[in-house]
Design an enzyme around this catalytic site. Sequence first.
Site, mmCIF file in Angstrom:
data_model
loop_
_atom_site.group_PDB
_atom_site.id
_atom_site.type_symbol
_atom_site.label_atom_id
_atom_site.label_comp_id
_atom_site.label_asym_id
_atom_site.label_seq_id
_atom_site.Cartn_x
_atom_site.Cartn_y
_atom_site.Cartn_z
ATOM 1 N N ASN A 240 -12.786 -47.628 -9.674
ATOM 2 C CA ASN A 240 -11.388 -47.159 -9.696
ATOM 3 C C ASN A 240 -11.204 -46.571 -11.096
ATOM 4 O OD1 ASN A 240 -10.883 -48.190 -7.115
ATOM 5 N ND2 ASN A 240 -10.452 -50.219 -7.952
ATOM 6 N N LYS A 317 -15.848 -42.808 -6.326
ATOM 7 C CA LYS A 317 -15.086 -43.473 -5.264
ATOM 8 C C LYS A 317 -13.904 -42.571 -4.996
ATOM 9 C CE LYS A 317 -12.298 -47.629 -4.324
ATOM 10 N NZ LYS A 317 -11.953 -49.015 -4.754
ATOM 11 N N GLU A 321 -8.878 -46.771 -0.926
ATOM 12 C CA GLU A 321 -8.019 -47.733 -1.623
ATOM 13 C C GLU A 321 -7.167 -47.043 -2.689
ATOM 14 O OE1 GLU A 321 -10.778 -50.816 -2.899
ATOM 15 O OE2 GLU A 321 -10.769 -51.703 -0.895
ATOM 16 N N ASP A 400 -16.868 -55.450 3.597
ATOM 17 C CA ASP A 400 -16.709 -55.555 2.153
ATOM 18 C C ASP A 400 -17.285 -56.858 1.611
ATOM 19 O OD1 ASP A 400 -15.944 -54.956 -0.394
ATOM 20 O OD2 ASP A 400 -13.804 -55.277 -0.091
ATOM 21 N N GLU A 422 -25.620 -50.673 -1.796
ATOM 22 C CA GLU A 422 -24.803 -51.304 -2.835
ATOM 23 C C GLU A 422 -24.682 -52.792 -2.515
ATOM 24 O OE1 GLU A 422 -21.037 -49.349 -3.914
ATOM 25 O OE2 GLU A 422 -20.138 -51.316 -4.143
ATOM 26 N N GLU A 428 -17.455 -61.860 -5.546
ATOM 27 C CA GLU A 428 -16.047 -61.655 -5.190
ATOM 28 C C GLU A 428 -15.608 -62.510 -4.005
ATOM 29 O OE1 GLU A 428 -15.090 -57.585 -4.369
ATOM 30 O OE2 GLU A 428 -13.109 -58.084 -3.589
ATOM 31 N N GLU A 547 -21.524 -70.627 3.354
ATOM 32 C CA GLU A 547 -21.122 -70.029 4.632
ATOM 33 C C GLU A 547 -20.575 -71.113 5.565
ATOM 34 O OE1 GLU A 547 -24.308 -68.362 6.976
ATOM 35 O OE2 GLU A 547 -22.936 -66.994 8.002
ATOM 36 N N TRP A 578 -5.276 -53.692 6.466
ATOM 37 C CA TRP A 578 -6.570 -53.725 5.773
ATOM 38 C C TRP A 578 -7.769 -53.845 6.707
ATOM 39 C CZ3 TRP A 578 -7.167 -52.473 0.785
ATOM 40 C CH2 TRP A 578 -6.010 -52.436 0.002
HETATM 41 C C1 GCV Z 1 -13.371 -51.724 -7.269
HETATM 42 C C2 GCV Z 1 -13.097 -54.240 -2.669
HETATM 43 C C3 GCV Z 1 -12.655 -54.937 -3.920
HETATM 44 C C4 GCV Z 1 -12.056 -53.967 -4.908
HETATM 45 C C5 GCV Z 1 -13.094 -52.899 -5.206
HETATM 46 C C6 GCV Z 1 -13.482 -52.241 -3.888
HETATM 47 C C7 GCV Z 1 -14.566 -51.219 -4.065
HETATM 48 O O1 GCV Z 1 -12.014 -53.769 -1.968
HETATM 49 O O2 GCV Z 1 -11.752 -55.935 -3.584
HETATM 50 O O3 GCV Z 1 -11.708 -54.657 -6.067
HETATM 51 O O4 GCV Z 1 -12.610 -51.958 -6.108
HETATM 52 O O5 GCV Z 1 -13.963 -53.203 -2.982
HETATM 53 O O6 GCV Z 1 -15.712 -51.591 -3.844
HETATM 54 O O7 GCV Z 1 -14.291 -50.104 -4.418
#
Ligand code: GCV
Length: 861
Positions: A240, A317, A321, A400, A422, A428, A547, A578
């Site tokens: 971002n 990107k 989002e 994700d 990736e 996360e 898991e 979402w």
């Molecule tokens: C950097 C998910 C994460 C976001 C991240 C996004 C992405 O949505 O929660 O924080 O943004 O992936 O990979 O671009």
Amino acid sequence: MRRFALMLSCGVAVCAWKQASALPAPGPRQPVNPQAAWLAYSPVDARQVFPSGTPIPNTVLRLGDSTLESTAADELHRGFEDMLHRVLRLDTGATQAERDHNLIVVGTTREVAAWRPSLREGKQLAPEGFRLRRIVSGRDSLLMIEGADERGALYGAFALLRMIAEEQSLAHLEVVEAPSAPVRWTNEWDNPDGSIERGYAGRSIFFGNDDVRQDLARVREYARLLASVGINGCTINNVNADPDLLRPEKLREIARIAAEFRPYGVRLSLSIAMNSPQVIGGLKTFDPLAPEVAAWWRAKADEIYRAIPDFGGVIIKADSEGQPGPSQYGRTPAEAANVVARALKPHGGIVLYRGFVYNHHLDWRDSKADRARAGYDNFHSLDGKFDDNVIVQIKNGPIDFQVREPVSPLFAGLHKTNEAIELQITQEYTGQQRHLVFLVPMWKTALDTDMHVPGARPSLVRDIVTGRTFARPSGGFVGVANVGLDDYWLGHPLAMANLYGFGRLAWSPSLSAAAISDEWARLTFGNDTEVRRVVEALMLNSWHIYEEYTGPLGVGTLTDIIGVHYGPGIESAERNGWGQWIRADHSGIGMDRTIATGTGYIGQYPPGLAAEYETLKACPDDLLLFMHHVPYTYRLHSGKTVIQYIYDTHYAGATAAAAQVAAWETLAGKVPDRTYFEVLRRLNYQAGHAPVWRDAVVNWFHQMSGIADDQGRVGNHPNRIEAEAMHLAGYAPVAVTPWETASGGKAAMCGQAACSASTVFTRPDGWYDVAVQYFDLLDGVSHFTLEINGSPVDTWAADDTLPSDKLNGHTSTRHTTAGVALDRGDRIRIVGVPGGKEPAPLDYLEITRAFAVTAREAVKK
Ligand code: GCV
């Protein structure tokens, strides 16, 4: 008579009384600099590495004068001194003193051939590859590190040092290696202000206060770690992206970071925003087909390469989002990627264009809407339209980074386009480095998936991304690392195995998870068999355990998906745009992604794989709820119903998480003290948070399905006393949202300077562990005291930095006072003193027979 002799004060969460006497004895391996991570270079048994008749070299002879070969020689010097107590003489090709016959020689193929033509080998090395040989000829004993190029020489030096650290014999050395793919990069989601998106280990090593940090010592150390596992690129800022970073004055500063990377062959890269020509270039448009936009990118690329001649390229990107993208002008991702790629091409730069393009305003009422389809839908038709220096960067799964997902069908959908996978190193959705999760087994599952591409069997994902399957010129691996200034780089000391494992897989994706964890354990903790056995068992079981107590059967992590993605938050997935829906109702659960009746997502896979996923009979259990909507009473291949499986795995997972603590405790004194305690603290915390997950999930599904647990565990807590059911002084009951994240849906908050909750103990006299479940909010530090009959027996502060300022599944945590003597009729009182914005919130007490007593009984039996 009061008997508190064995009471202990532990950090957060569970602890056992034996810790009191289990302070590690000073071991041979302490202290250790945590920042060294797997490059600890602990002393080894030289006789294993250089058995009799194999002399230890005295000199390192560097044939070339490149920076990378210089780094290699310095690293060998450092490694030999630390591991073998041998101080190597440094010699250069220029001086060629060769006083010594007992040498390590570092050079490129060309340099080796020039130095001693007899050493020329017929078989050429692949780019960045190396050959390690031991050559004995006359009086000469040579350890040859020959790189295809300078990077190869550096990687060869690190490989040799790895072998030494693992105490492998170098008596007969003949190793040839080359990386699987040209792109082996990390992405760091660092922001110019020094924060890190989804970073869990402190502030940025690159930025702070909207500038590049003055002190870049950690950057150089990071580059060393990356190079040691063959990583050759690093994108230093958030995808971002802040367009400001492309301004000339910022680029000059960023060049300082590149200078720290350079000695280790790590090329710097930047995430860029597609609207940069407009935001910082002052153009009226950022339409990728506008000539002025193309000219702007060309000029910007020239400027970047003037500042950073070895700049690697950019990540984009876009249309995702909220990020600006070509869709604004009706242009495609290929058109956007190509305009930048053409600007970079003359300089040798590449574009990684992310396949993570999706609409986060989907209509949840539409049974055909499906976020998982987005990657393929957006990119498949563009196959062949991307320039050769563009790589489409595809997350391993179509959603994700969930705890389990199938692989993205897009991997098989692009035959004429370069691809990179990736993977997310930063955890996360997998416990944010507070929970132990070794991700390599998960990544292996993705990489080893056979996509069943017609005419290309097998077509493993790992062969697709390395370019083999479709004969692509480029491709590779990108790992989202998000290291921070934390001493252990990623917070949890054991999380570094994920960074290590990512690098090793990028180099050689056919390595097994067990082999990688063994390497990492040896390099980090030494070659002690017992230490390795314990560490490796912990690592290899950890993904499965996580898991089990989070999201089963491919349904997703069941976390708070519109928030911080950490603790449980089951319904947050539903009824929003979402698209991480689990479609759970009173009768069943799961997304119907079938071709026959669902969203048709399964049809994006090649027919062989689609056939496996499409039918209930063939679909693997662990992806069932990703692919199908089934009743809770549906029987898995194991014969168990879905609902009973959910109950059983959550109980098993939480129990296994607690058992990790005892396993780790066996290593007291055998691993460096600080690391021992850092890991112990986190495992204790995890052992207290796993039951929060367990209870939230089983209670929610129990209420939703109305089906009882056939073992009667759900909602049945004989040892638990709810705070709201205790005698409260100053505390007031409150409803917690979401309800499943507090026991009974309620907690108690203190509205004055100090409050208390008390109860009378009604069970038989004996020794007990008293666990207090409470909420530790981000803002404020409350203090708690446990009293028995008015005497304080334990006190602690709620001073963790859990990611929320509300009472919920992120902040629910536990403090256990182990080994408390209790008699029937004793008054147990918790005193809470709010601090800052934190009202000393309490959930419940759980009083169980002391772990040590039950353990002793178990031994007797
Ligand atoms: C950097 C998910 C994460 C976001 C991240 C996004 C992405 O949505 O929660 O924080 O943004 O992936 O990979 O671009």
